[in-house]
Design a protein around this motif. Structure first.
Motif, PDB file in Angstrom:
ATOM      1  N   ILE A   1       0.847  -1.185   0.000  1.00  0.00           N
ATOM      2  CA  ILE A   1       0.000   0.000   0.000  1.00  0.00           C
ATOM      3  C   ILE A   1       0.885   1.237   0.000  1.00  0.00           C
ATOM      4  CG2 ILE A   1      -2.041  -1.024   1.074  1.00  0.00           C
ATOM      5  CD1 ILE A   1      -1.141  -0.013   3.747  1.00  0.00           C
ATOM      6  N   ARG A   2       0.425   2.258  -0.713  1.00  0.00           N
ATOM      7  CA  ARG A   2       1.173   3.511  -0.796  1.00  0.00           C
ATOM      8  C   ARG A   2       0.229   4.679  -0.561  1.00  0.00           C
ATOM      9  NH1 ARG A   2       3.563   1.090  -5.575  1.00  0.00           N
ATOM     10  NH2 ARG A   2       2.365   2.501  -6.913  1.00  0.00           N
ATOM     11  N   ASP A   3       0.536   5.479   0.460  1.00  0.00           N
ATOM     12  CA  ASP A   3      -0.255   6.673   0.788  1.00  0.00           C
ATOM     13  C   ASP A   3      -1.746   6.359   0.886  1.00  0.00           C
ATOM     14  OD1 ASP A   3       1.773   8.599   1.074  1.00  0.00           O
ATOM     15  OD2 ASP A   3       1.987   8.730  -1.093  1.00  0.00           O
ATOM     16  N   LEU A   4      -2.063   5.255   1.533  1.00  0.00           N
ATOM     17  CA  LEU A   4      -3.458   4.833   1.633  1.00  0.00           C
ATOM     18  C   LEU A   4      -4.213   5.730   2.617  1.00  0.00           C
ATOM     19  CD1 LEU A   4      -4.986   2.499   0.261  1.00  0.00           C
ATOM     20  CD2 LEU A   4      -4.796   1.238   2.405  1.00  0.00           C
ATOM     21  N   VAL A   5      -5.369   6.204   2.195  1.00  0.00           N
ATOM     22  CA  VAL A   5      -6.208   7.099   3.001  1.00  0.00           C
ATOM     23  C   VAL A   5      -7.636   6.560   3.008  1.00  0.00           C
ATOM     24  CG1 VAL A   5      -7.161   9.435   3.231  1.00  0.00           C
ATOM     25  CG2 VAL A   5      -4.797   9.120   2.435  1.00  0.00           C
ATOM     26  N   LYS A   6      -8.268   6.612   4.194  1.00  0.00           N
ATOM     27  CA  LYS A   6      -9.690   6.301   4.279  1.00  0.00           C
ATOM     28  C   LYS A   6     -10.347   7.279   5.238  1.00  0.00           C
ATOM     29  CE  LYS A   6     -13.527   4.215   3.475  1.00  0.00           C
ATOM     30  NZ  LYS A   6     -14.150   4.290   2.125  1.00  0.00           N
ATOM     31  N   THR A   7     -11.330   8.010   4.724  1.00  0.00           N
ATOM     32  CA  THR A   7     -12.074   8.952   5.541  1.00  0.00           C
ATOM     33  C   THR A   7     -13.526   8.525   5.635  1.00  0.00           C
ATOM     34  OG1 THR A   7     -12.538  10.378   3.628  1.00  0.00           O
ATOM     35  CG2 THR A   7     -10.561  10.885   4.917  1.00  0.00           C
TER      36      THR A   7
ATOM     37  N   THR B   1     -10.706  11.048   9.631  1.00  0.00           N
ATOM     38  CA  THR B   1      -9.694  10.313   8.870  1.00  0.00           C
ATOM     39  C   THR B   1      -9.266   9.095   9.671  1.00  0.00           C
ATOM     40  OG1 THR B   1      -8.913  12.351   7.819  1.00  0.00           O
ATOM     41  CG2 THR B   1      -7.444  10.441   7.744  1.00  0.00           C
ATOM     42  N   ALA B   2      -9.710   7.933   9.227  1.00  0.00           N
ATOM     43  CA  ALA B   2      -9.392   6.691   9.943  1.00  0.00           C
ATOM     44  C   ALA B   2      -8.007   6.173   9.583  1.00  0.00           C
ATOM     45  CB  ALA B   2     -10.445   5.634   9.630  1.00  0.00           C
ATOM     46  N   VAL B   3      -7.591   6.362   8.333  1.00  0.00           N
ATOM     47  CA  VAL B   3      -6.272   5.929   7.853  1.00  0.00           C
ATOM     48  C   VAL B   3      -5.656   7.098   7.099  1.00  0.00           C
ATOM     49  CG1 VAL B   3      -5.027   4.296   6.385  1.00  0.00           C
ATOM     50  CG2 VAL B   3      -7.008   3.522   7.705  1.00  0.00           C
ATOM     51  N   ASN B   4      -4.450   7.491   7.529  1.00  0.00           N
ATOM     52  CA  ASN B   4      -3.863   8.743   7.067  1.00  0.00           C
ATOM     53  C   ASN B   4      -2.522   8.496   6.367  1.00  0.00           C
ATOM     54  OD1 ASN B   4      -3.154  11.395   6.676  1.00  0.00           O
ATOM     55  ND2 ASN B   4      -3.297  12.000   8.819  1.00  0.00           N
ATOM     56  N   HIS B   5      -2.550   8.301   5.049  1.00  0.00           N
ATOM     57  CA  HIS B   5      -1.341   8.156   4.220  1.00  0.00           C
ATOM     58  C   HIS B   5      -0.402   7.060   4.754  1.00  0.00           C
ATOM     59  CE1 HIS B   5      -2.193  11.631   1.660  1.00  0.00           C
ATOM     60  NE2 HIS B   5      -2.676  12.206   2.751  1.00  0.00           N
ATOM     61  N   VAL B   6      -0.937   5.856   4.862  1.00  0.00           N
ATOM     62  CA  VAL B   6      -0.169   4.705   5.352  1.00  0.00           C
ATOM     63  C   VAL B   6       0.473   3.978   4.172  1.00  0.00           C
ATOM     64  CG1 VAL B   6      -0.350   2.442   6.465  1.00  0.00           C
ATOM     65  CG2 VAL B   6      -1.558   4.420   7.430  1.00  0.00           C
TER      66      VAL B   6
ATOM     67  N   THR C   1      -9.496  -1.044   9.685  1.00  0.00           N
ATOM     68  CA  THR C   1      -9.856  -0.336   8.454  1.00  0.00           C
ATOM     69  C   THR C   1      -8.867  -0.661   7.342  1.00  0.00           C
ATOM     70  OG1 THR C   1     -10.812   1.459   9.775  1.00  0.00           O
ATOM     71  CG2 THR C   1     -10.361   1.932   7.461  1.00  0.00           C
ATOM     72  N   VAL C   2      -7.575  -0.689   7.671  1.00  0.00           N
ATOM     73  CA  VAL C   2      -6.559  -1.056   6.682  1.00  0.00           C
ATOM     74  C   VAL C   2      -6.796  -2.474   6.182  1.00  0.00           C
ATOM     75  CG1 VAL C   2      -4.100  -1.530   6.325  1.00  0.00           C
ATOM     76  CG2 VAL C   2      -4.798   0.534   7.538  1.00  0.00           C
ATOM     77  N   ILE C   3      -7.046  -3.404   7.102  1.00  0.00           N
ATOM     78  CA  ILE C   3      -7.256  -4.800   6.714  1.00  0.00           C
ATOM     79  C   ILE C   3      -8.495  -4.945   5.838  1.00  0.00           C
ATOM     80  CG2 ILE C   3      -7.837  -7.090   7.602  1.00  0.00           C
ATOM     81  CD1 ILE C   3      -5.960  -6.513   9.946  1.00  0.00           C
ATOM     82  N   ARG C   4      -9.552  -4.235   6.175  1.00  0.00           N
ATOM     83  CA  ARG C   4     -10.771  -4.309   5.360  1.00  0.00           C
ATOM     84  C   ARG C   4     -10.523  -3.792   3.942  1.00  0.00           C
ATOM     85  NH1 ARG C   4     -15.460  -1.533   8.642  1.00  0.00           N
ATOM     86  NH2 ARG C   4     -16.735  -2.289   6.886  1.00  0.00           N
TER      87      ARG C   4
END
Length: 317
Positions: free
Chosen positions: A13-19, A24-29, A51-54
């Motif tokens: 994963i590169r710069d993964l974001v989920k809002t 913001t649950a996942v911030n540029h992971v 959230t990342v795993i989903r």
């Protein structure tokens, strides 16, 4: 369908974001997991792990960033991803009113294992999990450790390339946990890639590499030994005749960065081992508190976990 990537990583994963709305649950992971690697994904509750795993499992679409699992784009190829992964949670998604082999047979159909090889896969799972002699036992009669093995077997019945294990050892005894990790090593040696989340810091050291996520951000990534070596504070193990008074006395003392209960004693983070050792001895002697043990030790993964989170909180109060 996107063609599989050929970069050698089992997932990336590169710069993964989920809002979710304004949150913001996942911030540029960003991280990558190599084929055959056992990768530990750590973080407190609510940090963003699930959230990342989903997203990696194709169950959530990222807001931004890129990810691939088994070479397939997590934003476009969720069906292909699900064919190539196995998933096991702490809840052991089994059917208690079915026998061991009935559960395996059920999941082989769910995962669309071809009829021609279902019997072969059944025997493989039973051997791998050590359940051959329990094949006819009702699942509800199995002890927690055996249910755990069966759940893992059901997760790999379709021979997935990548395994996601979400708190898989929660609620089972230490012997069963150790035995379960032996199975994880066997699967990795057979070529499976394993991403595992755990709250047990001793288990974190079984992983090839670790990532620590906190408040949606990746705050550490590396080998367990390297992460421990990068803990700049020196650590003392302190055991006394009055633990609570000792803890109160040391908090805020010059040269003491942190004091935490650890087992029957305290872990004391200090800036200078020699100076702090002398100061602690003098301070406790004045209070007539007997010192049973005071010596420098190597940090545990729990010490690293706590120190990294505290450092992040200091940067972003």
């Amino acid at each position: 369908m996107t063609a599989p990537a050929q970069n050698g990583a089992a997932l990336e994963i590169r710069d993964l974001v989920k809002t979710f709305g304004d949150f913001t649950a996942v911030n540029h992971v960003s991280f990558a997991v190599a084929k055959g690697e056992i990768f530990g994904f750590l973080g407190p509750n609510g940090a963003g792990k699930s959230t990342v795993i989903r997203m990696l499992c194709g169950l959530l679409t990222p807001t931004a960033g890129y990810g691939q699992v088994a070479g397939f784009d997590i934003s476009k190829d969720s069906e292909e991803i699900r064919k190539n992964i196995g998933y096991m949670s702490q809840k052991f998604s089994l059917y208690d009113d079915l026998s061991v082999e009935e559960n395996i047979a059920f999941f082989s159909r769910i995962y669309s294992v071809p009829k021609a090889i279902r019997a072969e896969r059944m025997e493989y799972v039973l051997r791998m999990a050590g359940l051959t002699d329990r094949r006819s036992t009702l699942t509800r009669l199995l002890a927690g450790g055996w249910k755990q093995r069966l759940a893992l077997g059901c997760a790999i019945v379709h021979n997935p390339r990548i395994l996601f294990l979400d708190e898989p050892t929660s609620g089972v005894d230490p012997i069963a946990r150790r035995s379960f990790w032996d199975l994880i090593y066997q699967l990795a040696e057979a070529g499976h890639t394993v991403l595992v989340t755990t709250h047990y810091m001793d288990e974190a050291e079984y992983c090839n590499r670790l990532a620590l996520i906190y408040k949606g951000k990746l705050i550490a990534l590396g080998l367990p030994a390297v992460l421990k070596g990068e803990l700049h504070a020196k650590l003392l193990q302190l055991e006394t005749s009055d633990l609570l008074t000792t803890m109160r006395l040391l908090q805020g003392e010059a040269g003491v960065l942190d004091v935490a209960v650890f087992g029957a004693g305290l872990h004391v983070s200090v800036t200078d081992v020699a100076a702090s050792t002398a100061r602690i001895r003098s301070l406790l002697q004045k209070e007539n508190i007997a010192i049973r043990r005071l010596e420098p030790i190597l940090p545990s993964m729990e010490d690293v976990f706590v120190a990294l989170i505290e450092a992040e909180d200091q940067k972003n109060p």
